[in-house]
Design an enzyme around this catalytic site. Structure first.
Site, PDB file in Angstrom:
ATOM      1  CE  LYS A 141     -16.983  32.436 -35.686  1.00 36.38           C
ATOM      2  NZ  LYS A 141     -16.565  33.133 -34.440  1.00 36.38           N
ATOM      3  CD  GLU A 189     -32.896  33.414 -36.521  1.00 30.52           C
ATOM      4  OE1 GLU A 189     -32.018  32.543 -36.685  1.00 30.52           O
ATOM      5  OE2 GLU A 189     -33.067  34.033 -35.454  1.00 30.52           O
ATOM      6  N   GLY A 240     -18.751  37.108 -34.379  1.00 33.34           N
ATOM      7  CA  GLY A 240     -19.735  37.645 -35.323  1.00 33.34           C
ATOM      8  C   GLY A 240     -19.870  39.147 -35.209  1.00 33.34           C
ATOM      9  NE  ARG A 241     -19.957  40.044 -28.886  1.00 29.39           N
ATOM     10  CZ  ARG A 241     -20.042  38.732 -28.647  1.00 29.39           C
ATOM     11  NH1 ARG A 241     -20.817  37.979 -29.437  1.00 29.39           N
ATOM     12  NH2 ARG A 241     -19.388  38.154 -27.647  1.00 29.39           N
ATOM     13  CD  GLU A 276     -24.330  38.251 -29.682  1.00 27.19           C
ATOM     14  OE1 GLU A 276     -23.468  38.192 -30.583  1.00 27.19           O
ATOM     15  OE2 GLU A 276     -25.532  37.975 -29.865  1.00 27.19           O
ATOM     16  CG  HIS A 321     -37.306  67.294 -32.649  1.00 26.36           C
ATOM     17  ND1 HIS A 321     -37.851  68.544 -32.470  1.00 26.36           N
ATOM     18  CD2 HIS A 321     -36.059  67.496 -33.189  1.00 26.36           C
ATOM     19  CE1 HIS A 321     -37.006  69.462 -32.900  1.00 26.36           C
ATOM     20  NE2 HIS A 321     -35.907  68.855 -33.343  1.00 26.36           N
ATOM     21  CE  LYS A 335     -28.920  31.515 -32.095  1.00 24.99           C
ATOM     22  NZ  LYS A 335     -27.512  31.327 -32.583  1.00 24.99           N
TER      23      LYS A 335
HETATM   24  O1  F6P Z   1     -26.865  36.231 -31.868  1.00 26.88           O
HETATM   25  C1  F6P Z   1     -26.177  35.049 -31.807  1.00 26.88           C
HETATM   26  C2  F6P Z   1     -25.239  34.953 -32.981  1.00 26.88           C
HETATM   27  O2  F6P Z   1     -24.455  33.803 -32.863  1.00 26.88           O
HETATM   28  C3  F6P Z   1     -24.352  36.191 -33.118  1.00 26.88           C
HETATM   29  O3  F6P Z   1     -23.248  36.169 -32.272  1.00 26.88           O
HETATM   30  C4  F6P Z   1     -24.006  36.115 -34.570  1.00 26.88           C
HETATM   31  O4  F6P Z   1     -23.500  37.338 -35.074  1.00 26.88           O
HETATM   32  C5  F6P Z   1     -25.366  35.757 -35.165  1.00 26.88           C
HETATM   33  O5  F6P Z   1     -25.968  34.883 -34.205  1.00 26.88           O
HETATM   34  C6  F6P Z   1     -25.304  35.115 -36.543  1.00 26.88           C
HETATM   35  O6  F6P Z   1     -24.479  33.972 -36.470  1.00 26.88           O
HETATM   36  P1  F6P Z   1     -23.956  33.364 -37.871  1.00 26.88           P
HETATM   37  O7  F6P Z   1     -23.090  34.432 -38.511  1.00 26.88           O
HETATM   38  O8  F6P Z   1     -23.199  32.145 -37.468  1.00 26.88           O
HETATM   39  O9  F6P Z   1     -25.160  33.072 -38.718  1.00 26.88           O
END
Ligand code: F6P
Length: 548
Positions: free
Chosen positions: A208, A214, A268-269, A354, A385, A505
Protein backbone atom coordinates in the site's frame (compact mmCIF):
# COMPACT_ATOMS: atom_id res chain seq x y z
CA UNK A 1 -19.93 7.69 21.17
CA UNK A 2 -21.16 8.94 24.53
CA UNK A 3 -18.61 11.07 26.39
CA UNK A 4 -19.04 9.01 29.57
CA UNK A 5 -16.87 5.93 29.88
CA UNK A 6 -18.23 2.61 28.72
CA UNK A 7 -18.09 1.15 32.21
CA UNK A 8 -20.43 3.82 33.51
CA UNK A 9 -23.18 3.08 30.99
CA UNK A 10 -26.39 1.58 32.36
CA UNK A 11 -26.18 -1.39 29.97
CA UNK A 12 -22.58 -2.14 30.95
CA UNK A 13 -23.47 -2.05 34.64
CA UNK A 14 -26.48 -4.29 33.97
CA UNK A 15 -24.21 -6.76 32.18
CA UNK A 16 -21.81 -6.72 35.09
CA UNK A 17 -24.47 -7.74 37.58
CA UNK A 18 -26.03 -10.14 35.07
CA UNK A 19 -22.65 -11.83 34.72
CA UNK A 20 -22.79 -12.76 38.41
CA UNK A 21 -26.03 -14.65 37.68
CA UNK A 22 -24.83 -16.31 34.50
CA UNK A 23 -21.28 -17.34 35.43
CA UNK A 24 -22.34 -20.15 37.81
CA UNK A 25 -24.87 -21.61 35.32
CA UNK A 26 -23.91 -24.63 33.24
CA UNK A 27 -24.91 -25.12 29.60
CA UNK A 28 -26.39 -28.42 30.69
CA UNK A 29 -28.82 -26.46 32.87
CA UNK A 30 -29.44 -23.79 30.26
CA UNK A 31 -30.40 -26.45 27.71
CA UNK A 32 -32.44 -28.41 30.24
CA UNK A 33 -34.46 -25.31 31.17
CA UNK A 34 -34.73 -24.08 27.58
CA UNK A 35 -34.37 -27.00 25.12
CA UNK A 36 -35.43 -25.13 22.01
CA UNK A 37 -32.59 -22.64 22.38
CA UNK A 38 -30.68 -25.03 20.09
CA UNK A 39 -32.85 -23.75 17.23
CA UNK A 40 -33.84 -20.32 18.57
CA UNK A 41 -30.32 -19.05 19.23
CA UNK A 42 -29.31 -19.23 15.58
CA UNK A 43 -29.14 -16.76 12.72
CA UNK A 44 -28.59 -17.06 8.99
CA UNK A 45 -27.44 -14.74 6.23
CA UNK A 46 -25.32 -14.65 3.07
CA UNK A 47 -25.04 -18.43 2.95
CA UNK A 48 -23.87 -18.70 6.55
CA UNK A 49 -25.78 -20.39 9.39
CA UNK A 50 -24.66 -19.39 12.87
CA UNK A 51 -25.53 -21.57 15.85
CA UNK A 52 -24.71 -19.54 18.95
CA UNK A 53 -26.88 -21.64 21.32
CA UNK A 54 -23.84 -23.24 22.98
CA UNK A 55 -22.75 -19.90 24.42
CA UNK A 56 -23.08 -18.97 28.07
CA UNK A 57 -25.96 -16.63 27.48
CA UNK A 58 -29.68 -16.40 28.07
CA UNK A 59 -32.22 -14.28 26.22
CA UNK A 60 -31.63 -11.68 28.92
CA UNK A 61 -27.88 -11.69 28.27
CA UNK A 62 -28.47 -11.10 24.60
CA UNK A 63 -30.93 -8.32 25.29
CA UNK A 64 -28.42 -6.58 27.56
CA UNK A 65 -25.73 -6.93 24.92
CA UNK A 66 -28.04 -5.44 22.31
CA UNK A 67 -28.80 -2.64 24.78
CA UNK A 68 -25.07 -1.98 25.05
CA UNK A 69 -24.79 -1.84 21.27
CA UNK A 70 -27.60 0.69 21.10
CA UNK A 71 -26.34 2.72 24.03
CA UNK A 72 -22.97 3.05 22.25
CA UNK A 73 -24.67 4.13 19.01
CA UNK A 74 -23.58 1.08 17.01
CA UNK A 75 -26.27 1.50 14.35
CA UNK A 76 -25.39 5.16 13.82
CA UNK A 77 -21.66 4.46 13.63
CA UNK A 78 -22.30 1.59 11.24
CA UNK A 79 -24.24 3.92 8.93
CA UNK A 80 -21.47 6.53 9.21
CA UNK A 81 -18.95 3.89 8.12
CA UNK A 82 -21.06 2.91 5.11
CA UNK A 83 -21.35 6.55 4.11
CA UNK A 84 -17.62 7.18 4.21
CA UNK A 85 -17.28 9.16 7.43
CA UNK A 86 -13.73 9.52 8.70
CA UNK A 87 -14.02 6.75 11.26
CA UNK A 88 -10.28 6.24 11.22
CA UNK A 89 -9.99 9.04 13.74
CA UNK A 90 -6.24 9.15 14.33
CA UNK A 91 -5.46 9.30 10.59
CA UNK A 92 -8.56 11.35 9.73
CA UNK A 93 -9.60 8.90 7.02
CA UNK A 94 -12.63 6.95 5.94
CA UNK A 95 -12.33 3.19 6.04
CA UNK A 96 -14.38 1.94 3.14
CA UNK A 97 -13.62 -1.67 2.44
CA UNK A 98 -17.32 -2.02 1.65
CA UNK A 99 -16.82 0.11 -1.47
CA UNK A 100 -14.44 -2.46 -2.97
CA UNK A 101 -17.33 -4.82 -3.57
CA UNK A 102 -20.22 -2.48 -4.36
CA UNK A 103 -21.88 -3.30 -7.68
CA UNK A 104 -20.76 -1.34 -10.75
CA UNK A 105 -24.15 0.33 -11.11
CA UNK A 106 -24.04 1.73 -7.57
CA UNK A 107 -22.22 4.83 -6.44
CA UNK A 108 -20.74 6.25 -3.25
CA UNK A 109 -19.36 9.78 -3.22
CA UNK A 110 -16.73 10.36 -0.54
CA UNK A 111 -14.79 13.61 -0.24
CA UNK A 112 -16.24 14.58 -3.63
CA UNK A 113 -15.19 11.40 -5.46
CA UNK A 114 -17.40 8.51 -6.62
CA UNK A 115 -15.24 5.75 -5.17
CA UNK A 116 -17.30 2.97 -6.79
CA UNK A 117 -16.44 4.24 -10.24
CA UNK A 118 -12.75 4.22 -9.34
CA UNK A 119 -13.01 0.74 -7.84
CA UNK A 120 -14.50 -0.67 -11.02
CA UNK A 121 -11.94 1.07 -13.20
CA UNK A 122 -9.27 -0.86 -11.29
CA UNK A 123 -11.27 -4.09 -11.42
CA UNK A 124 -11.53 -3.70 -15.19
CA UNK A 125 -7.77 -3.14 -15.38
CA UNK A 126 -7.17 -6.21 -13.20
CA UNK A 127 -9.55 -8.29 -15.35
CA UNK A 128 -7.84 -7.31 -18.59
CA UNK A 129 -4.42 -8.11 -17.16
CA UNK A 130 -5.51 -11.38 -15.53
CA UNK A 131 -7.07 -12.54 -18.78
CA UNK A 132 -3.83 -11.78 -20.63
CA UNK A 133 -1.73 -13.73 -18.14
CA UNK A 134 -4.19 -16.65 -18.00
CA UNK A 135 -4.54 -16.83 -21.79
CA UNK A 136 -0.80 -16.60 -22.36
CA UNK A 137 -1.04 -13.42 -24.39
CA UNK A 138 0.99 -11.62 -21.76
CA UNK A 139 4.51 -12.65 -22.75
CA UNK A 140 7.71 -12.36 -20.80
CA UNK A 141 10.89 -10.71 -22.04
CA UNK A 142 11.94 -13.78 -24.04
CA UNK A 143 8.49 -14.32 -25.51
CA UNK A 144 7.39 -17.12 -23.18
CA UNK A 145 3.99 -17.13 -21.46
CA UNK A 146 3.85 -16.74 -17.68
CA UNK A 147 3.75 -19.95 -15.66
CA UNK A 148 4.83 -18.63 -12.25
CA UNK A 149 3.17 -15.80 -10.35
CA UNK A 150 5.11 -14.56 -7.32
CA UNK A 151 3.40 -12.16 -4.91
CA UNK A 152 5.79 -10.06 -2.84
CA UNK A 153 4.21 -8.33 0.14
CA UNK A 154 3.75 -8.58 3.90
CA UNK A 155 0.93 -8.14 6.40
CA UNK A 156 -2.27 -7.27 4.57
CA UNK A 157 -0.33 -7.37 1.29
CA UNK A 158 0.41 -11.04 1.87
CA UNK A 159 -1.95 -12.64 4.38
CA UNK A 160 -5.06 -11.98 2.30
CA UNK A 161 -3.56 -13.14 -1.01
CA UNK A 162 -2.13 -16.28 0.63
CA UNK A 163 -5.33 -17.13 2.48
CA UNK A 164 -7.48 -16.53 -0.60
CA UNK A 165 -5.23 -18.60 -2.87
CA UNK A 166 -5.15 -21.51 -0.41
CA UNK A 167 -8.89 -21.24 0.27
CA UNK A 168 -9.81 -21.18 -3.40
CA UNK A 169 -7.19 -23.52 -4.79
CA UNK A 170 -9.96 -25.84 -5.91
CA UNK A 171 -11.04 -23.10 -8.32
CA UNK A 172 -7.51 -22.08 -9.37
CA UNK A 173 -5.61 -22.80 -12.56
CA UNK A 174 -3.42 -25.81 -11.84
CA UNK A 175 -1.03 -25.04 -14.69
CA UNK A 176 0.04 -21.80 -13.00
CA UNK A 177 2.36 -21.84 -9.98
CA UNK A 178 1.73 -19.31 -7.22
CA UNK A 179 4.33 -18.39 -4.67
CA UNK A 180 4.20 -15.80 -1.88
CA UNK A 181 7.27 -14.04 -0.54
CA UNK A 182 6.75 -11.99 2.62
CA UNK A 183 9.52 -12.47 5.18
CA UNK A 184 12.71 -10.43 4.74
CA UNK A 185 14.54 -13.61 5.83
CA UNK A 186 16.29 -14.47 2.56
CA UNK A 187 15.11 -18.04 2.98
CA UNK A 188 11.59 -16.99 1.95
CA UNK A 189 12.78 -15.60 -1.37
CA UNK A 190 15.50 -18.19 -2.04
CA UNK A 191 13.18 -21.13 -1.46
CA UNK A 192 10.35 -19.53 -3.47
CA UNK A 193 12.53 -18.87 -6.52
CA UNK A 194 14.83 -21.90 -6.33
CA UNK A 195 13.04 -23.93 -8.97
CA UNK A 196 11.56 -21.16 -11.13
CA UNK A 197 12.56 -20.04 -14.61
CA UNK A 198 12.79 -16.24 -14.68
CA UNK A 199 11.57 -16.18 -18.29
CA UNK A 200 8.21 -17.60 -17.17
CA UNK A 201 7.90 -15.70 -13.88
CA UNK A 202 5.78 -12.65 -13.08
CA UNK A 203 6.30 -10.70 -9.87
CA UNK A 204 3.45 -8.77 -8.25
CA UNK A 205 4.89 -6.30 -5.75
CA UNK A 206 2.11 -5.51 -3.29
CA UNK A 207 2.55 -2.64 -0.90
CA UNK A 208 0.00 0.00 0.00
CA UNK A 209 2.75 2.46 0.94
CA UNK A 210 5.48 0.99 -1.28
CA UNK A 211 7.69 1.87 1.65
CA UNK A 212 7.71 -1.33 3.69
CA UNK A 213 11.36 -2.32 4.13
CA UNK A 214 10.76 -6.08 3.98
CA UNK A 215 8.78 -5.84 0.77
CA UNK A 216 11.16 -3.43 -0.93
CA UNK A 217 14.17 -5.53 0.11
CA UNK A 218 12.53 -8.62 -1.37
CA UNK A 219 11.41 -6.74 -4.47
CA UNK A 220 14.93 -5.45 -5.15
CA UNK A 221 16.43 -8.92 -4.63
CA UNK A 222 13.81 -10.46 -6.90
CA UNK A 223 14.62 -7.85 -9.51
CA UNK A 224 18.33 -8.64 -9.18
CA UNK A 225 17.48 -12.33 -9.63
CA UNK A 226 15.52 -11.59 -12.77
CA UNK A 227 18.01 -9.08 -14.23
CA UNK A 228 20.80 -11.56 -13.51
CA UNK A 229 19.12 -14.03 -15.83
CA UNK A 230 17.37 -11.86 -18.41
CA UNK A 231 18.99 -8.41 -18.27
CA UNK A 232 17.69 -4.99 -17.19
CA UNK A 233 15.18 -4.63 -20.00
CA UNK A 234 13.30 -7.66 -18.72
CA UNK A 235 11.86 -5.85 -15.67
CA UNK A 236 8.97 -4.23 -17.56
CA UNK A 237 7.49 -7.56 -18.60
CA UNK A 238 8.06 -9.41 -15.33
CA UNK A 239 7.09 -6.88 -12.64
CA UNK A 240 3.78 -5.25 -11.85
CA UNK A 241 2.87 -3.30 -8.72
CA UNK A 242 -0.15 -2.88 -6.48
CA UNK A 243 0.02 0.29 -4.41
CA UNK A 244 -1.40 3.69 -3.58
CA UNK A 245 1.92 5.43 -4.27
CA UNK A 246 2.59 6.02 -7.99
CA UNK A 247 5.85 7.94 -7.47
CA UNK A 248 7.46 5.17 -5.43
CA UNK A 249 6.32 2.51 -7.88
CA UNK A 250 7.88 4.39 -10.79
CA UNK A 251 11.01 5.04 -8.73
CA UNK A 252 11.37 1.27 -8.33
CA UNK A 253 11.24 0.94 -12.11
CA UNK A 254 7.76 -0.41 -12.73
CA UNK A 255 5.79 1.22 -15.55
CA UNK A 256 2.77 3.25 -14.46
CA UNK A 257 0.54 1.22 -16.77
CA UNK A 258 1.66 -1.91 -14.94
CA UNK A 259 0.49 -0.55 -11.62
CA UNK A 260 -2.88 -1.40 -10.06
CA UNK A 261 -3.96 1.30 -7.66
CA UNK A 262 -5.99 1.47 -4.51
CA UNK A 263 -6.72 4.16 -1.95
CA UNK A 264 -5.81 5.32 1.51
CA UNK A 265 -9.35 4.45 2.67
CA UNK A 266 -8.49 0.77 2.18
CA UNK A 267 -6.75 -0.57 5.26
CA UNK A 268 -4.04 -3.16 4.55
CA UNK A 269 -5.84 -5.81 6.58
CA UNK A 270 -9.06 -5.01 4.70
CA UNK A 271 -7.51 -5.10 1.22
CA UNK A 272 -7.71 -8.71 -0.06
CA UNK A 273 -10.71 -7.74 -2.23
CA UNK A 274 -8.85 -4.74 -3.68
CA UNK A 275 -6.08 -4.88 -6.28
CA UNK A 276 -4.03 -6.56 -3.55
CA UNK A 277 -6.07 -9.58 -4.64
CA UNK A 278 -4.57 -9.52 -8.15
CA UNK A 279 -2.84 -12.86 -7.60
CA UNK A 280 -6.20 -14.27 -6.47
CA UNK A 281 -7.89 -13.03 -9.64
CA UNK A 282 -5.15 -14.53 -11.81
CA UNK A 283 -5.46 -17.83 -9.94
CA UNK A 284 -9.25 -18.23 -9.95
CA UNK A 285 -10.18 -15.93 -12.84
CA UNK A 286 -12.20 -12.69 -12.97
CA UNK A 287 -15.56 -14.46 -12.85
CA UNK A 288 -14.80 -16.27 -9.61
CA UNK A 289 -13.25 -13.10 -8.18
CA UNK A 290 -16.49 -11.29 -8.98
CA UNK A 291 -18.40 -14.04 -7.16
CA UNK A 292 -16.14 -13.52 -4.15
CA UNK A 293 -16.87 -9.79 -4.21
CA UNK A 294 -20.59 -10.58 -4.39
CA UNK A 295 -20.27 -12.68 -1.24
CA UNK A 296 -18.54 -9.82 0.56
CA UNK A 297 -21.30 -7.47 -0.60
CA UNK A 298 -24.12 -9.79 0.45
CA UNK A 299 -22.76 -9.85 3.99
CA UNK A 300 -22.29 -6.05 3.86
CA UNK A 301 -25.97 -5.60 3.00
CA UNK A 302 -26.97 -7.98 5.79
CA UNK A 303 -24.76 -6.16 8.29
CA UNK A 304 -26.11 -2.78 7.24
CA UNK A 305 -29.80 -3.66 7.16
CA UNK A 306 -30.58 -6.64 9.42
CA UNK A 307 -31.99 -5.91 12.88
CA UNK A 308 -29.16 -6.23 15.37
CA UNK A 309 -30.97 -9.12 17.06
CA UNK A 310 -30.61 -11.24 13.88
CA UNK A 311 -27.39 -9.68 12.61
CA UNK A 312 -24.53 -12.18 12.38
CA UNK A 313 -21.59 -9.72 12.77
CA UNK A 314 -23.38 -7.97 15.62
CA UNK A 315 -24.16 -11.22 17.45
CA UNK A 316 -20.63 -12.60 17.03
CA UNK A 317 -19.06 -9.27 17.91
CA UNK A 318 -21.10 -8.86 21.08
CA UNK A 319 -20.52 -12.47 22.16
CA UNK A 320 -16.77 -11.89 21.77
CA UNK A 321 -17.06 -8.78 23.94
CA UNK A 322 -19.12 -10.70 26.53
CA UNK A 323 -16.30 -13.22 26.99
CA UNK A 324 -13.49 -10.64 26.71
CA UNK A 325 -14.84 -8.05 29.15
CA UNK A 326 -16.96 -10.11 31.52
CA UNK A 327 -15.49 -13.63 31.53
CA UNK A 328 -11.99 -12.11 31.12
CA UNK A 329 -11.19 -14.51 28.29
CA UNK A 330 -7.89 -13.66 26.63
CA UNK A 331 -8.24 -15.50 23.34
CA UNK A 332 -10.65 -16.72 20.68
CA UNK A 333 -9.95 -19.94 18.78
CA UNK A 334 -11.00 -20.14 15.12
CA UNK A 335 -11.00 -23.74 13.91
CA UNK A 336 -11.97 -24.15 10.27
CA UNK A 337 -12.84 -27.78 9.55
CA UNK A 338 -11.66 -27.44 5.97
CA UNK A 339 -8.04 -27.86 4.96
CA UNK A 340 -8.36 -25.20 2.27
CA UNK A 341 -8.98 -22.66 5.08
CA UNK A 342 -5.80 -23.53 6.93
CA UNK A 343 -4.46 -19.97 6.54
CA UNK A 344 -7.71 -18.34 7.68
CA UNK A 345 -6.67 -18.10 11.35
CA UNK A 346 -3.41 -16.39 10.38
CA UNK A 347 -5.35 -13.96 8.20
CA UNK A 348 -7.81 -13.25 11.00
CA UNK A 349 -4.97 -12.54 13.40
CA UNK A 350 -4.02 -9.39 11.55
CA UNK A 351 -7.64 -8.44 10.85
CA UNK A 352 -8.68 -8.69 14.50
CA UNK A 353 -5.54 -7.95 16.47
CA UNK A 354 -4.13 -5.12 14.35
CA UNK A 355 -7.62 -3.59 14.36
CA UNK A 356 -8.64 -3.94 18.00
CA UNK A 357 -5.33 -4.30 19.83
CA UNK A 358 -5.71 -0.77 21.09
CA UNK A 359 -5.38 0.88 24.53
CA UNK A 360 -6.86 4.34 23.98
CA UNK A 361 -10.34 5.42 22.93
CA UNK A 362 -11.18 7.65 19.99
CA UNK A 363 -11.02 10.50 22.51
CA UNK A 364 -7.39 9.62 23.27
CA UNK A 365 -8.20 8.41 26.78
CA UNK A 366 -6.81 5.10 28.15
CA UNK A 367 -9.50 2.42 28.03
CA UNK A 368 -10.81 1.13 31.37
CA UNK A 369 -11.72 -2.32 30.02
CA UNK A 370 -10.25 -5.09 27.91
CA UNK A 371 -10.17 -4.63 24.15
CA UNK A 372 -9.01 -6.93 21.34
CA UNK A 373 -8.64 -10.64 22.09
CA UNK A 374 -5.86 -12.88 20.81
CA UNK A 375 -7.09 -14.82 17.80
CA UNK A 376 -5.50 -18.12 16.90
CA UNK A 377 -6.42 -21.46 15.38
CA UNK A 378 -5.67 -24.43 13.21
CA UNK A 379 -7.79 -26.45 10.82
CA UNK A 380 -9.80 -29.31 12.25
CA UNK A 381 -9.34 -32.10 12.94
CA UNK A 382 -5.59 -31.43 13.40
CA UNK A 383 -6.10 -29.07 16.35
CA UNK A 384 -7.81 -31.89 18.23
CA UNK A 385 -4.55 -33.77 18.27
CA UNK A 386 -2.59 -30.78 19.46
CA UNK A 387 -4.23 -28.30 21.87
CA UNK A 388 -7.84 -29.40 22.39
CA UNK A 389 -6.78 -31.06 25.64
CA UNK A 390 -6.32 -27.63 27.18
CA UNK A 391 -9.58 -26.37 25.69
CA UNK A 392 -11.46 -29.32 27.21
CA UNK A 393 -9.74 -29.75 30.57
CA UNK A 394 -7.48 -26.75 31.05
CA UNK A 395 -8.02 -23.82 33.41
CA UNK A 396 -8.46 -21.25 30.63
CA UNK A 397 -11.83 -20.58 29.04
CA UNK A 398 -11.46 -20.28 25.27
CA UNK A 399 -14.56 -19.60 23.17
CA UNK A 400 -14.26 -21.26 19.76
CA UNK A 401 -15.59 -20.55 16.28
CA UNK A 402 -16.00 -23.93 14.58
CA UNK A 403 -16.44 -23.64 10.81
CA UNK A 404 -17.95 -26.55 8.89
CA UNK A 405 -19.28 -27.18 5.38
CA UNK A 406 -22.05 -29.63 4.54
CA UNK A 407 -20.25 -30.65 1.35
CA UNK A 408 -16.55 -31.11 0.86
CA UNK A 409 -14.91 -30.13 -2.42
CA UNK A 410 -12.92 -33.35 -2.72
CA UNK A 411 -15.33 -36.26 -2.39
CA UNK A 412 -13.59 -39.39 -1.11
CA UNK A 413 -15.48 -42.10 0.72
CA UNK A 414 -16.59 -41.03 4.20
CA UNK A 415 -13.78 -38.50 4.69
CA UNK A 416 -16.04 -35.47 4.79
CA UNK A 417 -18.59 -37.00 7.15
CA UNK A 418 -15.81 -38.13 9.46
CA UNK A 419 -14.38 -34.61 9.40
CA UNK A 420 -17.76 -32.98 10.03
CA UNK A 421 -18.76 -35.40 12.78
CA UNK A 422 -15.91 -33.94 14.80
CA UNK A 423 -17.36 -30.43 14.65
CA UNK A 424 -20.66 -31.51 16.14
CA UNK A 425 -18.94 -33.83 18.62
CA UNK A 426 -16.49 -31.22 19.83
CA UNK A 427 -19.19 -28.58 20.26
CA UNK A 428 -21.32 -31.07 22.21
CA UNK A 429 -18.44 -32.32 24.36
CA UNK A 430 -17.22 -28.81 25.13
CA UNK A 431 -20.70 -27.62 26.04
CA UNK A 432 -21.99 -30.50 28.13
CA UNK A 433 -18.92 -32.54 29.17
CA UNK A 434 -19.28 -35.61 31.35
CA UNK A 435 -20.12 -35.60 35.06
CA UNK A 436 -18.43 -37.60 37.79
CA UNK A 437 -21.44 -39.92 38.00
CA UNK A 438 -21.47 -40.45 34.25
CA UNK A 439 -17.79 -41.35 34.30
CA UNK A 440 -18.33 -43.65 37.31
CA UNK A 441 -21.21 -45.35 35.53
CA UNK A 442 -18.74 -46.30 32.80
CA UNK A 443 -16.93 -48.41 35.38
CA UNK A 444 -13.91 -46.14 35.61
CA UNK A 445 -11.72 -46.86 38.64
CA UNK A 446 -12.49 -44.44 41.48
CA UNK A 447 -9.01 -42.93 41.60
CA UNK A 448 -9.12 -42.24 37.85
CA UNK A 449 -12.46 -40.47 37.82
CA UNK A 450 -11.11 -36.94 38.51
CA UNK A 451 -8.88 -37.23 35.46
CA UNK A 452 -11.72 -38.35 33.25
CA UNK A 453 -14.38 -35.80 34.20
CA UNK A 454 -14.99 -33.28 31.39
CA UNK A 455 -16.21 -30.09 33.01
CA UNK A 456 -17.93 -28.82 29.85
CA UNK A 457 -19.52 -25.36 29.88
CA UNK A 458 -17.00 -24.32 27.25
CA UNK A 459 -18.65 -22.16 24.60
CA UNK A 460 -18.58 -22.54 20.84
CA UNK A 461 -20.16 -20.94 17.82
CA UNK A 462 -20.79 -23.32 14.95
CA UNK A 463 -20.62 -21.56 11.59
CA UNK A 464 -22.04 -23.75 8.85
CA UNK A 465 -22.28 -23.27 5.09
CA UNK A 466 -23.13 -25.55 2.22
CA UNK A 467 -19.71 -25.56 0.48
CA UNK A 468 -16.52 -23.49 0.29
CA UNK A 469 -16.99 -21.30 -2.80
CA UNK A 470 -15.54 -17.91 -3.78
CA UNK A 471 -18.85 -16.33 -2.79
CA UNK A 472 -18.90 -17.99 0.60
CA UNK A 473 -15.30 -16.96 1.27
CA UNK A 474 -16.33 -13.37 0.63
CA UNK A 475 -19.26 -13.63 3.03
CA UNK A 476 -17.12 -15.28 5.70
CA UNK A 477 -14.36 -12.68 5.54
CA UNK A 478 -16.88 -9.83 5.57
CA UNK A 479 -18.52 -11.43 8.63
CA UNK A 480 -15.25 -11.17 10.53
CA UNK A 481 -14.46 -7.68 9.16
CA UNK A 482 -17.78 -6.45 10.51
CA UNK A 483 -17.59 -8.19 13.87
CA UNK A 484 -14.28 -6.38 14.31
CA UNK A 485 -16.12 -3.14 13.52
CA UNK A 486 -18.86 -3.96 16.05
CA UNK A 487 -16.36 -4.56 18.84
CA UNK A 488 -14.28 -1.48 18.01
CA UNK A 489 -17.43 0.60 17.91
CA UNK A 490 -18.61 -0.54 21.34
CA UNK A 491 -15.12 -0.17 22.80
CA UNK A 492 -14.90 3.29 21.25
CA UNK A 493 -11.47 2.61 19.73
CA UNK A 494 -9.96 3.29 16.30
CA UNK A 495 -10.00 -0.14 14.61
CA UNK A 496 -8.39 1.26 11.46
CA UNK A 497 -4.99 2.64 12.45
CA UNK A 498 -1.89 0.70 13.50
CA UNK A 499 0.55 3.05 15.18
CA UNK A 500 1.78 0.22 17.39
CA UNK A 501 3.71 -1.36 14.52
CA UNK A 502 5.60 1.81 13.58
CA UNK A 503 7.99 2.23 16.53
CA UNK A 504 9.64 -1.18 16.11
CA UNK A 505 10.29 -0.39 12.48
CA UNK A 506 12.03 2.88 13.42
CA UNK A 507 14.28 1.13 15.92
CA UNK A 508 15.14 -1.63 13.46
CA UNK A 509 16.23 0.88 10.81
CA UNK A 510 18.57 2.44 13.40
CA UNK A 511 20.09 -0.91 14.36
CA UNK A 512 20.72 -2.22 10.83
CA UNK A 513 23.90 -0.15 10.27
CA UNK A 514 25.11 -1.15 13.74
CA UNK A 515 25.00 -4.76 12.55
CA UNK A 516 26.46 -4.19 9.12
CA UNK A 517 29.26 -1.73 10.02
CA UNK A 518 32.75 -3.03 9.21
CA UNK A 519 34.12 -1.79 12.55
CA UNK A 520 32.38 -2.09 15.92
CA UNK A 521 30.16 0.97 16.25
CA UNK A 522 29.53 3.12 19.30
CA UNK A 523 26.28 1.81 20.78
CA UNK A 524 23.85 3.89 22.80
CA UNK A 525 21.11 1.38 23.57
CA UNK A 526 20.47 -0.23 26.93
CA UNK A 527 23.13 -2.71 28.08
CA UNK A 528 21.02 -5.72 27.01
CA UNK A 529 20.61 -4.49 23.46
CA UNK A 530 24.22 -3.35 23.24
CA UNK A 531 25.42 -6.76 24.50
CA UNK A 532 23.19 -8.60 22.07
CA UNK A 533 24.46 -6.53 19.14
CA UNK A 534 28.08 -7.06 20.15
CA UNK A 535 27.56 -10.81 20.57
CA UNK A 536 25.78 -11.02 17.21
CA UNK A 537 28.62 -9.17 15.46
CA UNK A 538 31.22 -11.44 17.10
CA UNK A 539 29.42 -14.64 16.16
CA UNK A 540 28.91 -13.38 12.63
CA UNK A 541 32.62 -12.50 12.40
CA UNK A 542 33.67 -15.85 13.87
CA UNK A 543 31.52 -17.66 11.32
CA UNK A 544 33.21 -15.64 8.60
CA UNK A 545 36.55 -16.63 10.16
CA UNK A 546 35.65 -20.30 9.82
CA UNK A 547 35.15 -19.75 6.11
CA UNK A 548 31.73 -21.45 6.24
O1 F6P B 1 1.87 -4.25 9.90
C1 F6P B 1 1.90 -2.92 9.58
C2 F6P B 1 1.42 -2.74 8.17
O2 F6P B 1 1.34 -1.37 7.87
C3 F6P B 1 0.07 -3.42 7.92
O3 F6P B 1 -1.01 -2.67 8.35
C4 F6P B 1 0.13 -3.60 6.43
O4 F6P B 1 -0.81 -4.54 5.96
C5 F6P B 1 1.57 -4.08 6.27
O5 F6P B 1 2.32 -3.35 7.25
C6 F6P B 1 2.15 -3.89 4.87
O6 F6P B 1 2.04 -2.52 4.52
P1 F6P B 1 2.21 -2.16 2.96
O7 F6P B 1 1.08 -2.84 2.22
O8 F6P B 1 2.13 -0.67 2.93
O9 F6P B 1 3.54 -2.69 2.52
Amino acid sequence: MPEISLRHLASWKALQSHYEEIAPLHLRDLFAQDPDRGERLTAEAAGIYLDFSKHRVTDKTLQLLFDLARETDLEERREQMFQGAHINVSENRADLGIALRMPKESSLVVDGVDVVREVHQVLDQMTEFSDRVRSGTWRGHTGLAIKNVVNIGIGGSDLGPVMAYEALRYYARRDLNFRFISNVDATDLVEALRDLDAAETLFIVCSKTFGTLETLTNAHSARDWLVGQLGKDAVAKHFVAVSTDVARVCEFGIDRENMFGFWDWVGGRYSMDSAIGLSTMIAIGPEHFTEMLAGFHEMDVHFRTAPIEKNLPVIMGLLGLWYRDFFACQTVGVMPYDQYLRRLPAYLQQLTMESNGKRVTNNGKPVEYETGAIYWGEPGTNGQHSFYQLIHQGTTLIPLDLIVFARGLNVLGDHHDILSSNVFAQAEALAFGTTENEVRAEGVAEQTIPFRVMEGNRPTSVIMAEMLTPRLLGSLVALYEHLVFVQGSVWGIDSFDQWGVEYGKVLAVKIIPELTADTDPELSHDLSTNTLIRRYRRLKRDEAGHGN
